[in-house]
Design a protein around this motif. Sequence first.
Motif, PDB file in Angstrom:
ATOM      1  N   ARG A  57      -0.806 -56.587 -85.321  1.00 60.68           N
ATOM      2  CA  ARG A  57      -1.651 -56.043 -84.248  1.00 60.68           C
ATOM      3  C   ARG A  57      -0.951 -56.060 -82.892  1.00 60.68           C
ATOM      4  NH1 ARG A  57      -4.922 -52.584 -84.665  1.00 60.68           N
ATOM      5  NH2 ARG A  57      -5.887 -52.081 -82.745  1.00 60.68           N
ATOM      6  N   GLU A  58      -0.267 -57.154 -82.569  1.00 56.80           N
ATOM      7  CA  GLU A  58       0.403 -57.262 -81.270  1.00 56.80           C
ATOM      8  C   GLU A  58       1.493 -56.194 -81.120  1.00 56.80           C
ATOM      9  OE1 GLU A  58       2.777 -60.536 -78.510  1.00 56.80           O
ATOM     10  OE2 GLU A  58       2.036 -61.131 -80.481  1.00 56.80           O
ATOM     11  N   ASP A 103      -0.275 -52.777 -80.730  1.00 56.07           N
ATOM     12  CA  ASP A 103      -0.876 -52.671 -79.400  1.00 56.07           C
ATOM     13  C   ASP A 103       0.198 -52.390 -78.350  1.00 56.07           C
ATOM     14  OD1 ASP A 103      -3.416 -53.087 -80.382  1.00 56.07           O
ATOM     15  OD2 ASP A 103      -3.514 -55.198 -79.770  1.00 56.07           O
ATOM     16  N   GLN A 149       0.597 -48.855 -76.070  1.00 56.29           N
ATOM     17  CA  GLN A 149       0.518 -48.926 -74.614  1.00 56.29           C
ATOM     18  C   GLN A 149       1.690 -48.246 -73.920  1.00 56.29           C
ATOM     19  OE1 GLN A 149      -0.117 -53.028 -73.515  1.00 56.29           O
ATOM     20  NE2 GLN A 149      -1.971 -53.166 -74.733  1.00 56.29           N
ATOM     21  N   LYS A 156      -3.942 -43.238 -82.658  1.00 51.74           N
ATOM     22  CA  LYS A 156      -4.813 -44.278 -83.206  1.00 51.74           C
ATOM     23  C   LYS A 156      -5.416 -43.833 -84.532  1.00 51.74           C
ATOM     24  CE  LYS A 156      -5.751 -46.402 -78.804  1.00 51.74           C
ATOM     25  NZ  LYS A 156      -6.676 -46.652 -77.733  1.00 51.74           N
TER      26      LYS A 156
END
Length: 116
Positions: free
Chosen positions: A86-87, A90, A94, A103
């Motif tokens: 997830r990190e 993300d 960004q 997404k």
Amino acid sequence: MKIDANWAFADVQKNAKFKWDFLPIPGKDGQRVPLITDYIGMAQNTKHPKEAMEFIKFLTYSKDGWLERINNIETPIVTMPLLNDREVWDAYLQTTFTAPGLKDIIAGIPNGFVDG
């Protein structure tokens, strides 16, 4: 209309004269995400196999490697992350050159197909 792939994001972001997004390829049963794989390896006779393997790990499946590539080294990065973290995703989403539709693409990866 332009058909391209994620490696063109930076160029499209910089040079497109139209509003753009990134969408999966349509199919008879709905949209599916094409998955295109690249390969990486090391020469059998490398003088530094441990270092070569660490570099391969950094480029492919290391969380720290991906975060470093996304945030500091490859600007813009021309590939999508290869691990389910997830990190990392993300951080990737960004960046300034990714599209909003990405997404939906990411959510469709589990049902994607290998595009030869």
